[in-house]
Design an enzyme around this catalytic site. Structure first.
Site, PDB file in Angstrom:
ATOM      1  N   CYS A 166       0.801  -1.222   0.000  1.00 44.69           N
ATOM      2  CA  CYS A 166       0.000   0.000   0.000  1.00 44.69           C
ATOM      3  C   CYS A 166       0.836   1.275   0.000  1.00 44.69           C
ATOM      4  O   CYS A 166       0.330   2.344  -0.342  1.00 44.69           O
ATOM      5  CB  CYS A 166      -0.932   0.009   1.213  1.00 44.69           C
ATOM      6  SG  CYS A 166      -2.183  -1.292   1.193  1.00 44.69           S
TER       7      CYS A 166
ATOM      8  N   HIS B 237      11.954   0.856   6.434  1.00 43.30           N
ATOM      9  CA  HIS B 237      11.666  -0.534   6.066  1.00 43.30           C
ATOM     10  C   HIS B 237      12.083  -1.444   7.223  1.00 43.30           C
ATOM     11  O   HIS B 237      13.247  -1.455   7.628  1.00 43.30           O
ATOM     12  CB  HIS B 237      12.458  -0.901   4.805  1.00 43.30           C
ATOM     13  CG  HIS B 237      11.798  -1.960   3.973  1.00 43.30           C
ATOM     14  ND1 HIS B 237      11.385  -3.161   4.488  1.00 43.30           N
ATOM     15  CD2 HIS B 237      11.486  -1.987   2.650  1.00 43.30           C
ATOM     16  CE1 HIS B 237      10.847  -3.887   3.515  1.00 43.30           C
ATOM     17  NE2 HIS B 237      10.888  -3.193   2.394  1.00 43.30           N
TER      18      HIS B 237
ATOM     19  N   HIS C 231      -1.746  20.200   6.837  1.00 43.39           N
ATOM     20  CA  HIS C 231      -2.689  19.159   6.423  1.00 43.39           C
ATOM     21  C   HIS C 231      -2.048  17.780   6.538  1.00 43.39           C
ATOM     22  O   HIS C 231      -0.843  17.630   6.315  1.00 43.39           O
ATOM     23  CB  HIS C 231      -3.150  19.393   4.977  1.00 43.39           C
ATOM     24  CG  HIS C 231      -3.654  20.770   4.721  1.00 43.39           C
ATOM     25  ND1 HIS C 231      -4.899  21.205   5.144  1.00 43.39           N
ATOM     26  CD2 HIS C 231      -3.078  21.832   4.096  1.00 43.39           C
ATOM     27  CE1 HIS C 231      -5.071  22.465   4.792  1.00 43.39           C
ATOM     28  NE2 HIS C 231      -3.982  22.866   4.147  1.00 43.39           N
TER      29      HIS C 231
ATOM     30  N   HIS D 243      -2.860   7.403   4.943  1.00 41.37           N
ATOM     31  CA  HIS D 243      -3.321   6.257   4.154  1.00 41.37           C
ATOM     32  C   HIS D 243      -4.629   5.720   4.730  1.00 41.37           C
ATOM     33  O   HIS D 243      -4.685   5.325   5.898  1.00 41.37           O
ATOM     34  CB  HIS D 243      -2.255   5.164   4.164  1.00 41.37           C
ATOM     35  CG  HIS D 243      -2.730   3.847   3.622  1.00 41.37           C
ATOM     36  ND1 HIS D 243      -3.268   3.725   2.355  1.00 41.37           N
ATOM     37  CD2 HIS D 243      -2.761   2.609   4.155  1.00 41.37           C
ATOM     38  CE1 HIS D 243      -3.602   2.468   2.143  1.00 41.37           C
ATOM     39  NE2 HIS D 243      -3.305   1.770   3.214  1.00 41.37           N
TER      40      HIS D 243
ATOM     41  N   HIS E 282     -14.478   5.862   3.633  1.00 38.72           N
ATOM     42  CA  HIS E 282     -15.927   5.662   3.570  1.00 38.72           C
ATOM     43  C   HIS E 282     -16.414   5.602   2.130  1.00 38.72           C
ATOM     44  O   HIS E 282     -17.210   4.737   1.762  1.00 38.72           O
ATOM     45  CB  HIS E 282     -16.629   6.803   4.316  1.00 38.72           C
ATOM     46  CG  HIS E 282     -18.118   6.692   4.359  1.00 38.72           C
ATOM     47  ND1 HIS E 282     -18.933   7.223   3.370  1.00 38.72           N
ATOM     48  CD2 HIS E 282     -18.958   6.083   5.243  1.00 38.72           C
ATOM     49  CE1 HIS E 282     -20.194   6.971   3.656  1.00 38.72           C
ATOM     50  NE2 HIS E 282     -20.243   6.287   4.782  1.00 38.72           N
TER      51      HIS E 282
ATOM     52  N   ASN F 160     -10.302   1.008   0.984  1.00 37.91           N
ATOM     53  CA  ASN F 160      -8.842   0.941   0.931  1.00 37.91           C
ATOM     54  C   ASN F 160      -8.449   0.588  -0.501  1.00 37.91           C
ATOM     55  O   ASN F 160      -8.584  -0.554  -0.927  1.00 37.91           O
ATOM     56  CB  ASN F 160      -8.326  -0.112   1.915  1.00 37.91           C
ATOM     57  CG  ASN F 160      -6.801  -0.197   1.931  1.00 37.91           C
ATOM     58  OD1 ASN F 160      -6.124   0.309   1.040  1.00 37.91           O
ATOM     59  ND2 ASN F 160      -6.264  -0.860   2.935  1.00 37.91           N
TER      60      ASN F 160
END
Length: 424
Positions: free
Chosen positions: A136, A215, A289, A293, A322, A326
């Site tokens: 992702c 990572h 802002h 994710h 919503h 995802n």
């Protein structure tokens, strides 16, 4: 960044309550407790009635996925978003110097970049890169790659395409840690147009200020918390372990220790050092802002709590989850699109993007808005309805009876018939 475009699928691929129920009822492996788990998960997922699924899944072909379905799904995202970007920017495909495509769950021959190059008849000297299996957070990995290429190649134009192949990866088993992905992941994606050509500075909407990648694959717990596997029955899927949120918090903490000193004012860092035991660092002193994710409600909640963010700050991520679910690596850009549609982004504002993904990875970057943004995007026809004044979860309304212990005497076939009856 000159432009970005998110993908909005067609109405016939919407996964509302009824469609999800029909798909679940087709799974011959599920029992009453499994249906209760699915219902509970959907109630708490944060997804609404307007998300999109792969057409092949809606048509009942999840047990026998075809390569052509995955390619059709991806090409819809590729060409819809790229056509719009090329038309708006007045930049032709032949002017693109660098092409990066990230799709974690599908590797084809010829490559996905080759398909795009062929479709648009791009130049033979274009630099093409396929990022596979990056999860992702791959969108920011792709942008980081472009940033490094820009350091050695001047006056270049790059395209990044971030999406996922869902058609061939719908889980048909009953392992609960693998059923979660069906409840969260949806069809979507985004294409981005970037340049380091100063002559195009006036076209830019965002400027990349810094990027940090973390990572944790050397840690076994982090490596195993989010993995594509087959269950004991041979059904392939995506396993999301209970340790996921803990690992994500650890990865993000390590990442922000590097990022925040680069973007926060010195006075805030000094204040935090002296008051460390009594105060949280105030990230809002350097960031206006927060583009988080939209991986799930728990992820958004945890990130918000750890950074001391308000509901106003978290609203874009919650609404993207919503409305679109995802959408893997494309998710960040739906969040950004929400901010733009709400006219929140003003010249000079800084946006912190936070992405999390398998590996385990935490990638973050900070963009500076180069001009007031008030353009139309994927949210244009629906933004007036967000945030909803009152959210009624349809799963609670229609299927609350599934949690009733008095229903334990019925058979699985009875449950399927009841579910289908409620959906009708």
């Amino acid at each position: 960044m000159i432009d970005y475009e998110c993908y909005k699928a067609t109405k016939d691929t919407k996964l509302d309550t009824e469609q999800c129920t029909k798909i679940a009822s087709r799974n011959k492996n599920l029992g009453i407790e499994d249906y209760r788990f699915l219902a509970k998960t959907m109630v708490s997922s944060g997804l609404g009635e307007e998300t999109y699924g792969p057409k092949s899944i809606i048509l009942g072909e999840e047990e026998h996925p075809k390569l052509v379905d995955s390619l059709s799904e991806l090409e819809s995202v590729f060409y819809d978003t790229l056509d719009r970007i090329f038309a708006r920017s007045k930049i032709s495909p032949s002017q693109v110097d660098i092409l990066v495509v990230n799709v974690s769950l599908l590797s084809t021959v010829p490559s996905l970049t080759a398909r795009i190059i062929n479709h648009y008849n791009m130049r033979s000297d274009i630099k093409a890169f396929n990022l596979i299996g990056m999860g992702c957070s791959a969108s920011l990995v792709a942008i980081d790659l472009v940033q490094h290429l820009f350091k050695t190649q001047k006056k270049k134009i790059a395209i990044v395409v971030s999406t996922e192949a869902m058609s061939a990866h719908w889980y048909c088993g009953r392992e609960r840690s693998m059923m979660l992905s069906n409840c969260l992941f949806r069809v979507g994606g985004c294409s981005m147009l970037l340049t380091n050509d100063r002559a195009r500075k006036n076209q830019a909407i965002l400027k990349l200020k810094c990027m940090v990648r973390t990572h944790l694959a050397s840690d076994d717990e982090a490596y195993n918390c989010c993995m594509q596997v087959e269950d004991d029955e041979g059904y392939e899927g995506f396993r999301l372990n209970k340790t996921l949120t803990k690992v994500a918090a650890r990865a993000l903490t390590k990442n922000l220790r590097v990022l925040l000193p680069k973007v926060l004012p010195l006075r805030e860092i000094i204040r935090y050092v002296f008051l460390k035991s009594r105060s949280k660092i105030n990230v809002k002193t350097g960031i206006e802002h927060f583009c988080i994710h939209p991986g799930g409600r728990a992820v958004i909640d945890d990130v918000g709590a750890s950074l001391g963010l308000s509901e106003y700050d978290l609203e874009p991520a919650r609404m993207a989850l919503h409305r679109f679910g995802n959408t893997s690596s494309g998710g960040l850009w739906y969040v950004l699109g929400y901010m733009e549609a709400k006219k929140r982004l003003k010249k000079g504002d800084r946006i912190l993007m936070i992405s999390l993904g398998a590996g385990f990875k935490s990638n973050t970057c900070v963009w500076e808005v180069t001009r007031d943004l008030d353009r139309t995007n994927v949210w244009k026809d629906i933004i007036e309805n967000y945030p909803p004044k009152k959210t009624i979860n349809p799963y609670i309304a229609k299927y609350a009876w599934i949690h009733d212990k008095d229903m334990d005497f019925v058979t699985t076939d009875d449950i399927k018939m009841m579910l289908l009856g409620s959906a009708a």
